[in-house]
Design an enzyme around this catalytic site. Structure first.
Site, PDB file in Angstrom:
ATOM      1  N   THR A  28     -23.033-131.182   3.224  1.00 26.11           N
ATOM      2  CA  THR A  28     -23.013-130.144   2.188  1.00 26.11           C
ATOM      3  C   THR A  28     -24.438-129.940   1.673  1.00 26.11           C
ATOM      4  O   THR A  28     -25.377-130.566   2.161  1.00 26.11           O
ATOM      5  CB  THR A  28     -22.098-130.553   1.013  1.00 26.11           C
ATOM      6  OG1 THR A  28     -22.750-131.579   0.248  1.00 26.11           O
ATOM      7  CG2 THR A  28     -20.754-131.073   1.505  1.00 26.11           C
ATOM      8  N   CYS A  29     -24.580-129.087   0.663  1.00 26.13           N
ATOM      9  CA  CYS A  29     -25.920-128.843   0.120  1.00 26.13           C
ATOM     10  C   CYS A  29     -26.467-130.072  -0.596  1.00 26.13           C
ATOM     11  O   CYS A  29     -27.683-130.201  -0.754  1.00 26.13           O
ATOM     12  CB  CYS A  29     -25.912-127.644  -0.820  1.00 26.13           C
ATOM     13  SG  CYS A  29     -24.815-127.829  -2.245  1.00 26.13           S
ATOM     14  N   GLU A  81     -17.212-131.770 -10.496  1.00 23.17           N
ATOM     15  CA  GLU A  81     -17.094-130.426  -9.900  1.00 23.17           C
ATOM     16  C   GLU A  81     -16.030-130.428  -8.808  1.00 23.17           C
ATOM     17  O   GLU A  81     -15.806-131.425  -8.133  1.00 23.17           O
ATOM     18  CB  GLU A  81     -18.451-129.957  -9.366  1.00 23.17           C
ATOM     19  CG  GLU A  81     -19.077-130.862  -8.309  1.00 23.17           C
ATOM     20  CD  GLU A  81     -18.894-130.325  -6.911  1.00 23.17           C
ATOM     21  OE1 GLU A  81     -18.226-129.289  -6.762  1.00 23.17           O
ATOM     22  OE2 GLU A  81     -19.402-130.955  -5.978  1.00 23.17           O
ATOM     23  N   GLN A 129     -15.692-128.263  -6.067  1.00 26.56           N
ATOM     24  CA  GLN A 129     -15.970-127.737  -4.731  1.00 26.56           C
ATOM     25  C   GLN A 129     -16.004-128.827  -3.671  1.00 26.56           C
ATOM     26  O   GLN A 129     -15.632-128.602  -2.523  1.00 26.56           O
ATOM     27  CB  GLN A 129     -17.299-126.982  -4.736  1.00 26.56           C
ATOM     28  CG  GLN A 129     -17.515-126.158  -3.471  1.00 26.56           C
ATOM     29  CD  GLN A 129     -18.751-125.277  -3.570  1.00 26.56           C
ATOM     30  OE1 GLN A 129     -19.473-125.331  -4.549  1.00 26.56           O
ATOM     31  NE2 GLN A 129     -18.984-124.484  -2.555  1.00 26.56           N
ATOM     32  N   ALA A 156     -22.497-113.525   0.631  1.00 23.35           N
ATOM     33  CA  ALA A 156     -21.226-113.329  -0.075  1.00 23.35           C
ATOM     34  C   ALA A 156     -20.160-114.309   0.406  1.00 23.35           C
ATOM     35  O   ALA A 156     -18.973-114.002   0.401  1.00 23.35           O
ATOM     36  CB  ALA A 156     -20.744-111.890   0.107  1.00 23.35           C
ATOM     37  N   MET A 205     -20.137-119.825  -1.839  1.00 21.63           N
ATOM     38  CA  MET A 205     -21.117-120.078  -2.903  1.00 21.63           C
ATOM     39  C   MET A 205     -21.566-118.775  -3.554  1.00 21.63           C
ATOM     40  O   MET A 205     -21.682-118.680  -4.777  1.00 21.63           O
ATOM     41  CB  MET A 205     -22.327-120.823  -2.326  1.00 21.63           C
ATOM     42  CG  MET A 205     -21.996-122.174  -1.731  1.00 21.63           C
ATOM     43  SD  MET A 205     -21.792-123.450  -2.975  1.00 21.63           S
ATOM     44  CE  MET A 205     -23.494-123.862  -3.311  1.00 21.63           C
ATOM     45  N   GLY A 206     -21.825-117.757  -2.729  1.00 20.65           N
ATOM     46  CA  GLY A 206     -22.264-116.469  -3.259  1.00 20.65           C
ATOM     47  C   GLY A 206     -21.217-115.838  -4.157  1.00 20.65           C
ATOM     48  O   GLY A 206     -21.539-115.273  -5.214  1.00 20.65           O
TER      49      GLY A 206
END
Length: 552
Positions: free
Chosen positions: A150-151, A215, A217, A293, A296-297
């Protein structure tokens, strides 16, 4: 869990003394800055990163040695002695029930230990996870594997036939695929084994290890690991069971505690950071541009709307996703632009959010330096908020006078404000995680009896078949089918009756630790009494088969 005996007493004592000395300053730092709960989670990361020694299990010899074996030639055994850890273990008489089994290991680099510059090189796109699992399981000492990229983290979960050899092979694989030297990876990685690895993925799924505590996500990302892993050969029973249990834990923590209440996501933190950097009067008038989009966007757009933004431009590869978002938010003016118009849109924007899966930079210094300046009403600085990993915006753009670039590592400034409140809530979650970790380890221990059950039944069946043939041959060839069937049924009935007791003592669901301990003792006793194949021999056969396969 049995203790491996790969080191002599003197060498082990010296290693533990050295590791304890090296990590003392780290312990002091942790205890002085973090509450007791947080220390129990974070200390494990820091100590593994710097010493390779778990603060919870200091006498796990392979665990204590794994980092040192990879990096320190002084402690490596002489090359002339090629005795494997398994062969040494076979000759050990420390414990009559001592044996080595496959270990669950996590080799990880996260936002807590590793800068984004390294994480982006190690990141593996979701589409590449099956390929990565296949390559990892092709290594000599790896049975099963999973990738969580992930990020904020890049973590590889494996079932290893040998702990330190498995870690060495995976680290070398990471170096080969990323181009980062092994020594550099070792400086930033953390290593967790068995119960510590189990607790870690449970904490991750519950949101306790996230930059933004609680969080939601990350739970969706853990679910995606299971979804992608279905049908992939290397995503085996142990790893699959681990991640499925992690999903259950993540849901339970969010249901039984308030840890998710008021928690921010990476996307909302990005919006908060942008607003912190803008002059307050410009919050409603700043020109917003969102590039990407995807999930996350879309969250960035939602949080911008929640903060009062009523107009924005969205650049995306296709218009379909933007149209769907526009349908959800009919009161907001969302203008779609294709990627070909990205630079012209950037020239007209004050704040640019980037969240694409592009593996190359979307913005370089050369592209940005000629953009027209922004107004003084927004502070005179064009803001790039880059929450992509790999990054979409070149760091060198920060050298320009009228531009500022922020990435995911800069979000710590936002989340620090409300972290203390969620830490209190996380204490409730930790007790759930401890309970669930014990249940998972008990379930995994209970799996060990399955091969013994199969071997014992096969052993009994061989004897039954042989004795039945002797009996039928003595009775002659002209015996009726009905009699033959009756004799066969009789032999099966006798075997089933004899096996019923031992089988009952081998079956355990892992829910009762006392029963589980007795079950494992019964398993070892039956293995000895009937000369059934031992688990050590099974591990040796697996390693030998993998080596031979890779040599073809």
């Amino acid at each position: 869990m049995a203790v491996s005996t790969s080191f002599s007493g003197a060498k082990l004592e010296a290693l533990l003394f050295k590791s304890a000395s090296n990590s003392s300053s780290t312990r002091n730092l942790s205890s002085s800055h973090l509450p007791g709960f947080c220390k129990s989670i974070r200390t494990r990361r820091i100590l593994f990163q710097r010493t390779g020694v778990s603060s919870f299990t200091p006498f796990k010899c392979e665990l204590a040695s794994s980092d040192v074996l990879v990096q320190n030639d002084e402690i490596d055994p002489p090359k002339s002695s090629n005795l494997s850890a398994l062969e040494q273990l076979k000759t050990s008489a420390v414990d009559r029930y001592t044996k080595e089994r496959s270990s669950i290991v996590v080799i990880g680099l996260s936002i807590h230990t590793t800068p984004v510059e390294m994480r982006e090189k190690l990141a593996i796109p979701e589409a590449e996870w099956p390929r990565a699992i296949g390559e990892l399981c092709g290594l000599n000492h790896i049975e099963e594997a999973a990738v969580l990229s992930t990020c904020n983290r890049m973590e590889i979960y494996v079932v290893a036939l040998s702990q330190h050899r498995g870690v060495k092979e995976v680290t070398e694989w990471m170096s080969k695929t990323s181009g980062i030297p092994v020594s550099e990876i070792c400086q930033h990685r953390f290593l967790l084994y068995n119960n510590d690895a189990t607790q870690h993925i449970f904490e991750v799924s519950a949101g306790l290890d996230s930059l933004v505590l609680g969080e939601g996500q990350i739970l969706a990302q853990v679910k995606q690991v299971v979804k992608v892993g279905q049908g992939v050969a290397g995503f085996g029973r142990n790893i699959s069971g681990l991640f499925k249990h992690a999903i259950t834990v993540g849901k339970r923590v969010r249901t039984e505690t308030n840890i998710a209440a008021g928690a921010v996501s990476v996307s909302s933190a990005a919006v908060e950071l942008a607003l912190m950097k803008l002059p307050e009067p410009s919050h409603a008038t700043a020109r917003m541009l969102v590039i990407g989009a995807g999930k996350m966007g879309k969250l960035v757009i939602k949080h911008l709307v929640a903060k009062g933004c009523t107009k924005m431009v969205v650049v995306n590869r296709s218009e379909e996703r933007v149209t769907a978002i526009r349908e959800e938010m009919k009161d907001v003016e969302i203008i779609y632009k294709p990627l070909t118009e990205m630079l012209s849109c950037t020239a007209e924007a004050d704040v640019i959010f980037t969240s694409t899966a592009s593996e190359s930079l979307l913005f370089t210094k050369e592209q940005v330096k000629d953009l027209p300046p922004v107004g003084h009403d927004v502070g005179g600085l064009r803001l790039f908020i880059d929450i992509s990993v790999p990054r979409n915006v070149g760091a060198c753009i920060n050298n320009l006078e009228d531009v500022r670039v922020y990435n995911v590592d800069d979000l710590k400034e936002v989340v620090a404000a409300n972290k203390e409140d969620r830490l209190r809530k996380a204490m409730e979650a930790q007790s759930i995680i401890t309970e669930e970790s014990k249940q998972f380890e008990a379930w995994r221990d209970s799996l060990e009896t399955v091969p013994t059950i199969k071997k014992l039944r096969a052993y009994a069946e061989r004897i039954r078949t042989a004795e039945l043939e002797k009996c039928l041959s003595k009775m002659g060839d002209d015996i009726p089918k009905k009699t033959r069937r009756a004799v066969d049924d009789l032999s099966r009935g006798i075997v089933n009756k004899l096996l019923h007791g031992p089988m009952q003592h081998l079956r355990c669901d892992g829910s009762d630790s006392r029963t589980l301990s007795e079950t494992l003792e019964n398993m070892h006793a039956l293995n000895r009494m009937f000369s059934l194949e031992t688990e050590i021999a099974v591990l040796e056969q697996k390693i030998r088969a993998k080596v031979e396969q890779n040599q073809k």
